[in-house]
Design a protein around this motif. Structure first.
Motif, PDB file in Angstrom:
ATOM      1  N   MET A   1      12.165  -2.486 -33.505  1.00 47.81           N
ATOM      2  CA  MET A   1      13.275  -3.277 -33.978  1.00 47.81           C
ATOM      3  C   MET A   1      13.847  -2.403 -33.329  1.00 47.81           C
ATOM      4  N   ALA A   2      15.452  -2.665 -32.799  1.00 47.23           N
ATOM      5  CA  ALA A   2      16.176  -1.443 -32.168  1.00 47.23           C
ATOM      6  C   ALA A   2      17.173  -0.790 -33.277  1.00 47.23           C
ATOM      7  N   ASN A   3      17.656   0.326 -32.599  1.00 45.36           N
ATOM      8  CA  ASN A   3      19.089   0.446 -34.010  1.00 45.36           C
ATOM      9  C   ASN A   3      19.915  -0.185 -33.589  1.00 45.36           C
ATOM     10  N   LYS A   4      20.568  -0.517 -34.474  1.00 45.18           N
ATOM     11  CA  LYS A   4      21.894  -1.445 -33.989  1.00 45.18           C
ATOM     12  C   LYS A   4      23.308  -0.161 -34.115  1.00 45.18           C
ATOM     13  N   THR A   5      23.961  -0.645 -33.660  1.00 40.62           N
ATOM     14  CA  THR A   5      25.186   0.926 -33.258  1.00 40.62           C
ATOM     15  C   THR A   5      26.573  -0.080 -33.624  1.00 40.62           C
ATOM     16  N   VAL A   6      27.442   0.450 -33.970  1.00 44.49           N
ATOM     17  CA  VAL A   6      28.824  -0.071 -33.877  1.00 44.49           C
ATOM     18  C   VAL A   6      29.706   0.616 -32.959  1.00 44.49           C
ATOM     19  N   LYS A  32      40.712  12.334 -30.142  1.00 48.31           N
ATOM     20  CA  LYS A  32      41.893  11.682 -29.694  1.00 48.31           C
ATOM     21  C   LYS A  32      42.516   9.994 -29.656  1.00 48.31           C
ATOM     22  N   MET A  33      43.898   9.637 -29.310  1.00 50.00           N
ATOM     23  CA  MET A  33      43.989   7.827 -29.892  1.00 50.00           C
ATOM     24  C   MET A  33      43.550   6.761 -28.627  1.00 50.00           C
ATOM     25  N   ASN A  34      42.810   6.036 -28.525  1.00 55.64           N
ATOM     26  CA  ASN A  34      41.842   5.054 -28.169  1.00 55.64           C
ATOM     27  C   ASN A  34      41.025   5.358 -27.901  1.00 55.64           C
ATOM     28  N   GLN A  35      40.000   6.869 -28.168  1.00 57.75           N
ATOM     29  CA  GLN A  35      39.000   7.298 -28.277  1.00 57.75           C
ATOM     30  C   GLN A  35      38.037   5.600 -28.550  1.00 57.75           C
ATOM     31  N   VAL A  36      36.879   5.881 -27.725  1.00 59.17           N
ATOM     32  CA  VAL A  36      36.168   4.966 -28.568  1.00 59.17           C
ATOM     33  C   VAL A  36      34.843   5.587 -28.515  1.00 59.17           C
ATOM     34  N   ARG A  37      33.620   5.249 -30.298  1.00 62.44           N
ATOM     35  CA  ARG A  37      33.656   6.132 -30.230  1.00 62.44           C
ATOM     36  C   ARG A  37      31.723   4.434 -30.298  1.00 62.44           C
ATOM     37  N   GLU A  38      30.268   5.029 -30.327  1.00 60.03           N
ATOM     38  CA  GLU A  38      29.267   4.401 -30.393  1.00 60.03           C
ATOM     39  C   GLU A  38      28.638   5.255 -31.324  1.00 60.03           C
ATOM     40  N   LYS A  51      37.057   3.533 -45.221  1.00 65.60           N
ATOM     41  CA  LYS A  51      37.784   4.232 -45.415  1.00 65.60           C
ATOM     42  C   LYS A  51      39.250   4.437 -45.145  1.00 65.60           C
ATOM     43  N   VAL A  52      38.913   3.555 -44.035  1.00 66.60           N
ATOM     44  CA  VAL A  52      40.214   4.701 -42.677  1.00 66.60           C
ATOM     45  C   VAL A  52      40.570   3.493 -41.832  1.00 66.60           C
ATOM     46  N   ASN A  53      40.499   1.364 -42.502  1.00 66.01           N
ATOM     47  CA  ASN A  53      40.081   0.574 -41.322  1.00 66.01           C
ATOM     48  C   ASN A  53      41.683   0.677 -41.206  1.00 66.01           C
ATOM     49  N   TYR A  54      42.809   0.903 -41.279  1.00 66.40           N
ATOM     50  CA  TYR A  54      43.774   0.996 -41.152  1.00 66.40           C
ATOM     51  C   TYR A  54      44.355   2.306 -40.401  1.00 66.40           C
ATOM     52  N   LEU A  55      42.922   3.013 -38.939  1.00 61.94           N
ATOM     53  CA  LEU A  55      43.326   3.956 -39.273  1.00 61.94           C
ATOM     54  C   LEU A  55      42.525   3.613 -36.926  1.00 61.94           C
ATOM     55  N   VAL A  56      41.634   2.626 -37.239  1.00 59.17           N
ATOM     56  CA  VAL A  56      40.364   2.516 -36.176  1.00 59.17           C
ATOM     57  C   VAL A  56      40.461   0.377 -36.388  1.00 59.17           C
ATOM     58  N   ARG A  57      39.725   0.465 -35.497  1.00 55.69           N
ATOM     59  CA  ARG A  57      39.160  -0.624 -35.366  1.00 55.69           C
ATOM     60  C   ARG A  57      37.667  -1.026 -34.890  1.00 55.69           C
ATOM     61  N   VAL A  58      37.419  -1.763 -34.954  1.00 49.41           N
ATOM     62  CA  VAL A  58      36.103  -2.112 -34.877  1.00 49.41           C
ATOM     63  C   VAL A  58      35.964  -2.391 -33.295  1.00 49.41           C
ATOM     64  N   ILE A  59      35.075  -2.868 -32.444  1.00 46.22           N
ATOM     65  CA  ILE A  59      34.767  -3.166 -31.234  1.00 46.22           C
ATOM     66  C   ILE A  59      33.862  -4.122 -31.350  1.00 46.22           C
ATOM     67  N   GLU A  60      33.857  -5.976 -31.439  1.00 46.21           N
ATOM     68  CA  GLU A  60      32.734  -6.400 -31.492  1.00 46.21           C
ATOM     69  C   GLU A  60      32.171  -6.360 -30.216  1.00 46.21           C
ATOM     70  N   GLU A  61      30.593  -6.837 -29.954  1.00 42.91           N
ATOM     71  CA  GLU A  61      30.463  -7.682 -28.376  1.00 42.91           C
ATOM     72  C   GLU A  61      29.544  -8.262 -28.885  1.00 42.91           C
TER      73      GLU A  61
END
Length: 61
Positions: A1-6, A32-38, A51-61
């Protein structure tokens, strides 16, 4: 089973936020602003995102 990422993107500045929220953003590796991390989808990471849901966006793929 592969590790899931977000994918998480910083969409608002943590300036003026509570110090604990700033540390959560830093713990997610976002500097930095608009930086994306997996990140690995673990309960700890999900907790920091919630906790910081008003600062970040989860990108769905």
């Amino acid at each position: 089973m592969a590790n899931k990422t977000v994918k998480v993107q910083l969409v608002r500045s943590p300036i003026g936020c509570q110090p604990k929220h700033r540390l959560s953003v830093k713990g997610l590796g976002l500097t930095k602003m608009n930086q994306v991390r997996e990140l690995e989808d673990t309960p700890a990471v999900r907790g920091m995102i919630n906790k910081v849901n008003y600062l970040v966006r989860v990108i769905e793929e």
